[in-house]
Design an enzyme around this catalytic site. Structure first.
Site, mmCIF file in Angstrom:
data_model
loop_
_atom_site.group_PDB
_atom_site.id
_atom_site.type_symbol
_atom_site.label_atom_id
_atom_site.label_comp_id
_atom_site.label_asym_id
_atom_site.label_seq_id
_atom_site.Cartn_x
_atom_site.Cartn_y
_atom_site.Cartn_z
ATOM 1 N N ARG A 95 0.904 -1.157 0.000
ATOM 2 C CA ARG A 95 0.000 0.000 0.000
ATOM 3 C C ARG A 95 0.930 1.191 0.000
ATOM 4 N NH1 ARG A 95 -2.281 3.885 -0.888
ATOM 5 N NH2 ARG A 95 -4.126 4.771 0.136
ATOM 6 N N HIS A 98 1.796 7.139 1.595
ATOM 7 C CA HIS A 98 0.618 8.007 1.614
ATOM 8 C C HIS A 98 0.475 8.623 3.003
ATOM 9 C CE1 HIS A 98 -0.825 4.155 3.228
ATOM 10 N NE2 HIS A 98 -1.785 4.820 3.828
ATOM 11 N N HIS A 100 -2.812 10.507 5.721
ATOM 12 C CA HIS A 100 -4.231 10.802 5.950
ATOM 13 C C HIS A 100 -4.330 12.176 6.593
ATOM 14 C CE1 HIS A 100 -4.736 6.581 5.087
ATOM 15 N NE2 HIS A 100 -3.989 6.254 6.126
ATOM 16 N N GLU A 105 -4.409 6.602 12.238
ATOM 17 C CA GLU A 105 -4.613 5.213 11.826
ATOM 18 C C GLU A 105 -4.125 4.255 12.911
ATOM 19 O OE1 GLU A 105 -3.449 4.068 7.781
ATOM 20 O OE2 GLU A 105 -2.244 2.438 8.651
ATOM 21 N N HIS A 144 3.383 7.256 5.557
ATOM 22 C CA HIS A 144 3.695 5.866 5.853
ATOM 23 C C HIS A 144 3.390 4.964 4.666
ATOM 24 C CE1 HIS A 144 -0.539 6.482 6.984
ATOM 25 N NE2 HIS A 144 -0.739 5.203 6.706
ATOM 26 N N GLU A 167 -10.527 5.749 2.935
ATOM 27 C CA GLU A 167 -9.260 5.143 2.533
ATOM 28 C C GLU A 167 -8.962 5.441 1.063
ATOM 29 O OE1 GLU A 167 -5.818 2.890 2.088
ATOM 30 O OE2 GLU A 167 -6.762 3.724 3.868
#
Length: 385
Positions: A95, A98, A100, A105, A144, A167
């Site tokens: 993943r 990125h 948020h 999280e 992260h 998400e």
């Protein structure tokens, strides 16, 4: 199974529009905090709304054998304080890098192994490897990545302290670099513009590559660790408490200092066991059934009561301050992952509340003889077999 009881009467102004309440109480109209006390329109109707969502049965975002499935207010409108994601990564899948902007999280690993890297505002970076039962926490806005480690897929549950988070609306590095002018990138990073000719032009989301080495390489900047770790080995600890009928693991900011906005709980219930009627004064509760089948009750005042049956892969949500319980109604043990959007754990249990009052008070309240209440628990039950 869904069982709903409607309220008998609407009292105390519940359900009245905010503007009407403000007009009726001029002193409060100029107080911004007053609006925080106005009942949520979704919760002030004659019936309580559903608080269940079949997360693992939802479509989500699927790329090959990797996926992300989310439960936000878009899928479960009651869940305004917490969102959740079920994510599976195949070997060699990441993943991508990125962040948020609107939520912290918290994660619990269900299967496989996961490697993460995270960077803080002072440039300190940490790489950690996680196994089933481990937890991570990334404060809001920290960059992260999440990567499957080893030759087996990994599966983990992500919990976010904002129900409006998505998400699929996060800030990804390929999306950013892919849309920034090459001249700007070249000047920023000190390389020729042509360097970026073959870079992705849109968000990758799931990046696919070689299986990562067992020993992580040092960052380009060298090792510069943050003052507190982002990792906690929850199920490697002795349970917080063991009862006749089950056990509980719990981690909040007291044991995991970086996790200032989320408390995590693993609740094991033997067949027939009950996490008793209770409420949380300081947090909403998000539930994910890891295994088994449970009946969850929700009490919303004024005669409103709703029961939902949650099975493996289902999500439940309890608004802050609402009475609820969790009962194993299956024939085998059940395990429930619980997330609360507060860094400290607070609960008031029904048995605890009753035990905290004298018999004469209880007799008057319920219209029963005082001697009856000598038969009630004299302590907090928490979990009944």
């Amino acid at each position: 199974m869904v069982e709903v009881k409607r309220r008998d009467v609407l009292i105390g102004g519940v359900g009245v529009a905010a503007a009407t309440l403000a007009a009726a109480t001029p002193a409060a109209a100029g107080d911004p905090s007053f609006m925080n006390n106005v009942p949520d329109g979704l919760l002030s109707g004659d019936e309580l709304p559903t608080f269940k969502f079949a997360l693992e049965k939802s479509a989500g975002k699927v790329v090959g054998g990797s996926y992300g499935k989310e439960a936000t207010v878009a899928q479960l409108p009651i869940s305004k304080g917490i969102a959740g994601v079920s994510m599976r990564l195949e070997p060699g899948v990441m993943r991508e890098l990125h962040w948020h902007a609107t939520a912290a999280e918290w994660a619990f690993v269900l299967a496989g192994r996961v490697r993460t890297t995270v960077i803080d505002p002072k440039g300190a970076a940490e790489t950690n490897d996680f196994e089933p039962g481990d937890v991570w926490y990334f404060p809001r806005g920290r960059g992260h990545m999440l990567q499957c480690l080893g030759t087996q897929p990994c599966h983990f549950i992500l919990i976010f302290d904002n129900g409006y988070f998505s998400e699929f609306g996060t800030f990804s590095i390929t999306d950013w670099v892919g849309h920034a002018p090459k001249a700007l990138l070249a000047k920023n990073l000190g390389v020729p513009e042509a360097t970026f000719d073959s870079f992705p032009k849109r968000e990758v989301y799931f990046a696919r590559g070689a299986i990562p080495p067992e020993q992580p390489a040092a960052p380009l900047q060298g090792v510069k660790l943050p003052p507190v770790t982002h990792k906690y080995r929850l199920l490697a600890q002795v349970p917080h408490a063991t009862y006749r009928g089950g056990r509980e693991w719990r981690v909040d900011a007291g044991r995991f200092p970086i996790s200032t906005t989320i408390t995590g709980v693993i609740l094991d219930l033997d067949a027939g066991a009950l996490r008793e009627l209770h409420w949380h004064p300081n947090a909403d509760e998000w539930q994910y059934v890891i295994d088994g089948r449970v009946a969850v009750t929700l009490f919303g005042s004024h005669g409103r009561f709703r029961i939902e049956t949650l099975e493996q892969g289902d999500v439940g949500y309890i608004p802050q301050g609402y009475g609820h319980s969790i009962e194993n109604v299956g024939e085998r043990p059940a395990r429930v992952l619980i997330g609360l959007n507060a860094g400290t754990y607070e609960t008031i249990d029904l048995s605890q509340w009753i035990a905290g009052n004298p018999a004469d008070v209880l007799a008057t309240n319920f219209g029963q003889p005082p001697e009856l209440f000598a038969k009630f628990p004299h302590r907090d039950v928490f979990l009944a077999p």
